[in-house]
Write a protein that holds these residues in place. Structure first.
Motif, PDB file in Angstrom:
ATOM      1  N   ALA A 261       0.878  -1.177   0.000  1.00 14.17           N
ATOM      2  CA  ALA A 261       0.000   0.000   0.000  1.00 14.17           C
ATOM      3  C   ALA A 261       0.915   1.227   0.000  1.00 14.17           C
ATOM      4  N   PRO A 262       1.415   1.625  -1.154  1.00 10.99           N
ATOM      5  CA  PRO A 262       2.456   2.657  -1.220  1.00 10.99           C
ATOM      6  C   PRO A 262       2.125   3.945  -0.478  1.00 10.99           C
ATOM      7  N   GLU A 263       0.862   4.361  -0.575  1.00 11.21           N
ATOM      8  CA  GLU A 263       0.484   5.644   0.011  1.00 11.21           C
ATOM      9  C   GLU A 263       0.579   5.659   1.532  1.00 11.21           C
TER      10      GLU A 263
ATOM     11  N   ASP B  89      17.154   9.722   3.476  1.00 10.15           N
ATOM     12  CA  ASP B  89      18.340   8.896   3.277  1.00 10.15           C
ATOM     13  C   ASP B  89      18.053   7.395   3.369  1.00 10.15           C
ATOM     14  N   THR B  90      16.783   7.007   3.294  1.00 13.97           N
ATOM     15  CA  THR B  90      16.445   5.591   3.381  1.00 13.97           C
ATOM     16  C   THR B  90      17.055   4.824   2.214  1.00 13.97           C
ATOM     17  N   GLU B  91      17.741   3.738   2.540  1.00 14.84           N
ATOM     18  CA  GLU B  91      18.281   2.849   1.513  1.00 14.84           C
ATOM     19  C   GLU B  91      17.584   1.502   1.669  1.00 14.84           C
ATOM     20  N   ILE B  92      17.012   1.011   0.576  1.00 12.80           N
ATOM     21  CA  ILE B  92      16.225  -0.212   0.673  1.00 12.80           C
ATOM     22  C   ILE B  92      16.476  -1.077  -0.550  1.00 12.80           C
ATOM     23  N   GLY B  93      16.856  -2.319  -0.317  1.00 15.00           N
ATOM     24  CA  GLY B  93      17.276  -3.208  -1.386  1.00 15.00           C
ATOM     25  C   GLY B  93      16.127  -3.860  -2.130  1.00 15.00           C
ATOM     26  N   ALA B  94      16.460  -4.354  -3.330  1.00 10.97           N
ATOM     27  CA  ALA B  94      15.477  -5.041  -4.165  1.00 10.97           C
ATOM     28  C   ALA B  94      14.942  -6.284  -3.462  1.00 10.97           C
ATOM     29  N   ASP B  95      13.733  -6.657  -3.852  1.00  9.41           N
ATOM     30  CA  ASP B  95      13.037  -7.827  -3.316  1.00  9.41           C
ATOM     31  C   ASP B  95      12.665  -7.691  -1.848  1.00  9.41           C
ATOM     32  N   THR B  96      12.780  -6.506  -1.305  1.00  9.09           N
ATOM     33  CA  THR B  96      12.237  -6.244   0.026  1.00  9.09           C
ATOM     34  C   THR B  96      10.738  -5.997  -0.122  1.00  9.09           C
ATOM     35  N   VAL B  97       9.971  -6.509   0.807  1.00  4.17           N
ATOM     36  CA  VAL B  97       8.521  -6.314   0.814  1.00  4.17           C
ATOM     37  C   VAL B  97       8.167  -5.453   2.025  1.00  4.17           C
ATOM     38  N   VAL B  98       7.445  -4.375   1.777  1.00  6.57           N
ATOM     39  CA  VAL B  98       7.023  -3.480   2.856  1.00  6.57           C
ATOM     40  C   VAL B  98       5.503  -3.478   2.911  1.00  6.57           C
ATOM     41  N   GLU B  99       4.971  -3.912   4.027  1.00  7.32           N
ATOM     42  CA  GLU B  99       3.517  -3.957   4.203  1.00  7.32           C
ATOM     43  C   GLU B  99       2.983  -2.563   4.568  1.00  7.32           C
ATOM     44  N   PRO B 100       1.674  -2.402   4.682  1.00  8.35           N
ATOM     45  CA  PRO B 100       1.091  -1.077   4.938  1.00  8.35           C
ATOM     46  C   PRO B 100       1.518  -0.450   6.272  1.00  8.35           C
ATOM     47  N   ASN B 101       1.484   0.889   6.265  1.00  5.66           N
ATOM     48  CA  ASN B 101       1.655   1.695   7.477  1.00  5.66           C
ATOM     49  C   ASN B 101       3.004   1.485   8.154  1.00  5.66           C
ATOM     50  N   VAL B 102       4.053   1.633   7.359  1.00  3.88           N
ATOM     51  CA  VAL B 102       5.422   1.543   7.878  1.00  3.88           C
ATOM     52  C   VAL B 102       6.078   2.911   7.748  1.00  3.88           C
ATOM     53  N   TRP B 103       6.787   3.330   8.796  1.00  5.76           N
ATOM     54  CA  TRP B 103       7.464   4.636   8.811  1.00  5.76           C
ATOM     55  C   TRP B 103       8.973   4.426   8.971  1.00  5.76           C
ATOM     56  N   PHE B 104       9.733   4.987   8.026  1.00 11.42           N
ATOM     57  CA  PHE B 104      11.188   4.935   8.085  1.00 11.42           C
ATOM     58  C   PHE B 104      11.723   6.309   8.471  1.00 11.42           C
ATOM     59  N   GLY B 105      12.391   6.388   9.619  1.00  9.65           N
ATOM     60  CA  GLY B 105      13.050   7.619  10.012  1.00  9.65           C
ATOM     61  C   GLY B 105      14.434   7.691   9.408  1.00  9.65           C
ATOM     62  N   PRO B 106      15.195   8.733   9.745  1.00 11.14           N
ATOM     63  CA  PRO B 106      16.541   8.884   9.195  1.00 11.14           C
ATOM     64  C   PRO B 106      17.455   7.719   9.568  1.00 11.14           C
ATOM     65  N   GLY B 107      18.402   7.440   8.684  1.00  5.86           N
ATOM     66  CA  GLY B 107      19.468   6.497   8.989  1.00  5.86           C
ATOM     67  C   GLY B 107      19.115   5.038   8.879  1.00  5.86           C
ATOM     68  N   VAL B 108      18.200   4.685   7.970  1.00  6.76           N
ATOM     69  CA  VAL B 108      17.796   3.285   7.815  1.00  6.76           C
ATOM     70  C   VAL B 108      18.395   2.708   6.533  1.00  6.76           C
ATOM     71  N   THR B 109      19.036   1.551   6.676  1.00  2.81           N
ATOM     72  CA  THR B 109      19.554   0.813   5.527  1.00  2.81           C
ATOM     73  C   THR B 109      19.002  -0.600   5.576  1.00  2.81           C
ATOM     74  N   ILE B 110      18.392  -1.028   4.476  1.00  2.00           N
ATOM     75  CA  ILE B 110      17.795  -2.360   4.396  1.00  2.00           C
ATOM     76  C   ILE B 110      18.371  -3.078   3.182  1.00  2.00           C
ATOM     77  N   ALA B 111      18.904  -4.267   3.389  1.00  2.00           N
ATOM     78  CA  ALA B 111      19.474  -5.046   2.296  1.00  2.00           C
ATOM     79  C   ALA B 111      18.363  -5.782   1.539  1.00  2.00           C
ATOM     80  N   THR B 112      18.744  -6.635   0.623  1.00  2.00           N
ATOM     81  CA  THR B 112      17.768  -7.301  -0.235  1.00  2.00           C
ATOM     82  C   THR B 112      16.971  -8.376   0.511  1.00  2.00           C
ATOM     83  N   GLY B 113      15.753  -8.569   0.043  1.00  2.00           N
ATOM     84  CA  GLY B 113      14.957  -9.696   0.495  1.00  2.00           C
ATOM     85  C   GLY B 113      14.389  -9.610   1.890  1.00  2.00           C
TER      86      GLY B 113
END
Length: 453
Positions: free
Chosen positions: A259-261, A268-292
């Motif tokens: 649910a993109p909206e 500065d959020t970095e997020i890798g391919a094949d990551t799945v993000v479900e609804p209503n998620v908040w990323f603050g500064p300084g987050v790095t997420i690898a693939t999958g």
């Protein structure tokens, strides 16, 4: 272009009274970053190797903030607010150093695309002396019109001064300009203040340059790129536009947003391919997420590193210093702060882990907490590889649980536990026959007596 030197002069001296805030307007944040910092980043991406920040209201606060987002920028103070040309000339010392290109930008236009600035610089490289960035708003009412003739920009006319025919023009002034460095000071110094407000208007350099037979042209940007922020409603509008752009960028790079909206990124959020993000998620500064990785619904993440194939949430909170290694799991209603969760370790539910290391493959039972703070200082908890922490355990730091250690449910652990040891930290259970019934009767009698009284 790469060989042309460029200075960006960013005007950030406005008080922003319509924001109704003690904080200088341009320090209000979009995606966790002051709006003026977005402008600095765009200028840098467009090849402006140097920045001059013109500041006024909240000067010291601005200087302090600039050290974080633009440590190499020079700050110049506009002591009196006498118009936009006067503000640009506050950076006279920087402009006089002989740059090829001067970009004049505004600290409250955070959505400007570097491509727009590059296009303006290309026109300077082809011989233009002044390039005015224009846009076509949904309604031109209230904006200055760009008056063109045979492809040349002749003037910028404020709406109140426009003829009825000129008011029909939909191409409007966005405020930003690119000026040839060798012409900049001469044009700026020629601006007068013979107008109703007695101010020096930057827009006047268009007619001044045209009168000197210098080439003056317009370059078009989208409405979003030119959006200026004057109040909280416009700030929210800009945040929405920025988030929409970033969500699209993430999805096109291989991230699934269910649910993109409802997902909010930081600058500065970095997020890798094949990551799945479900609804209503908040990323603050300084987050790095690898693939999958999989980030479940209603999670709140800031200052955290998440390795590949980790599983987070739902309703998880990762605070600064959370470091999840490959295939680690932090489940529902868990909080992790300043702690390493090593490969394959599980912090499943209703748990607080702070100032700790959870060894590879360890299992942390529901309701476990690391008691890391005594009201004055923080202390460390070290849990070894493959350890098992039973539900509802309190680990009173500083404490070490050895590799393969086993903690019985409901324990309060105050001393180190050796490798492969079993530790109990609870009182022995006692069962008293008939005492439950006796206790209920006594409580019922007391309650009845209170009602009568």
């Amino acid at each position: 272009m790469s060989q042309r030197s460029c200075l960006s002069v960013i005007l950030a001296a406005g008080e922003g009274t319509r924001m109704k805030s003690a904080l200088p307007k341009v320090l209000h944040k979009i995606a966790g970053l002051p709006m003026v910092a977005h402008v600095v980043k765009a200028a840098e991406a467009a090849g402006a190797g140097d920045q001059a920040l013109v500041i006024g209201h909240g000067a010291e606060e601005m200087r302090k903030a600039a050290q974080k987002f633009a440590p190499k920028a020079e700050c110049f103070v506009q002591e009196k607010r006498l118009g936009t040309a006067h503000a640009v000339l506050a950076a006279r010392d920087a402009i006089s150093r002989g740059y090829d290109d001067i970009l004049v930008m505004f600290g409250d236009t955070p959505l400007i695309d570097p491509a727009v600035l590059i296009a303006a610089r290309l026109k300077l490289a082809k011989g233009a002396a002044v390039v005015v960035i224009g846009f076509r708003p949904p309604s031109p009412a209230g904006y200055g019109r760009l008056i063109e003739k045979a492809g040349k920009l002749m003037a910028i006319r404020e709406e109140k001064d426009c003829t009825d025919e000129e008011k029909k023009i939909t191409f409007c002034n966005a405020g930003m300009m690119a000026i040839a460095g060798k012409q900049a000071l001469k044009l700026l110094e020629a601006v007068g203040h013979h107008n109703a407000k007695g101010e020096y208007y930057l827009t006047d350099i268009v007619e001044i340059a045209a009168a000197q037979d210098l080439e003056v042209v317009a370059s078009q940007a989208s409405f979003e790129n030119a959006l200026g922020i004057n109040n909280r409603a416009e700030l929210a509008q800009a945040e929405g536009i920025w988030q929409t752009r970033r969500r699209r960028e993430a999805m096109l790079s291989g991230v699934t947003l269910i649910a993109p909206e409802t997902v909010f990124f930081s600058h500065d959020t970095e997020i890798g391919a094949d990551t799945v993000v479900e609804p209503n998620v908040w990323f603050g500064p300084g987050v790095t997420i690898a693939t999958g990785a999989k980030i479940h619904a209603f999670s709140h993440i800031e200052g955290a590193t998440i390795a590949s194939n980790c599983d987070v949430g739902p309703f998880a909170r990762l605070r600064p210093g959370a470091d999840l290694r490959q295939k680690a799991k932090v489940g529902n209603f868990c909080e992790v702060k300043q702690a390493v969760i090593e490969e394959g370790a599980k912090v499943n539910h209703l748990t607080y882990i702070g100032d700790a290391r959870i060894g590879a493959g360890a299992n942390i039972g529901a309701g476990t907490i690391t008691c890391n703070y005594d009201g004055y200082s923080k202390f460390f908890t070290d849990i070894g590889e493959g350890a098992f922490i039973g539900s509802n355990s309190s680990l009173v730091a500083p404490v070490t649980i050895g590799k393969g250690g086993y903690i019985a449910s409901g324990s309060v652990i105050t001393e180190d536990v050796a490798e492969d040891a079993l530790a109990f930290g609870r009182a022995r259970q006692r069962s008293l026959a008939g005492k439950g019934k006796e206790l209920r009767e006594r409580f019922a009698s007391a309650a009845a007596a209170r009602k009568k009284g």
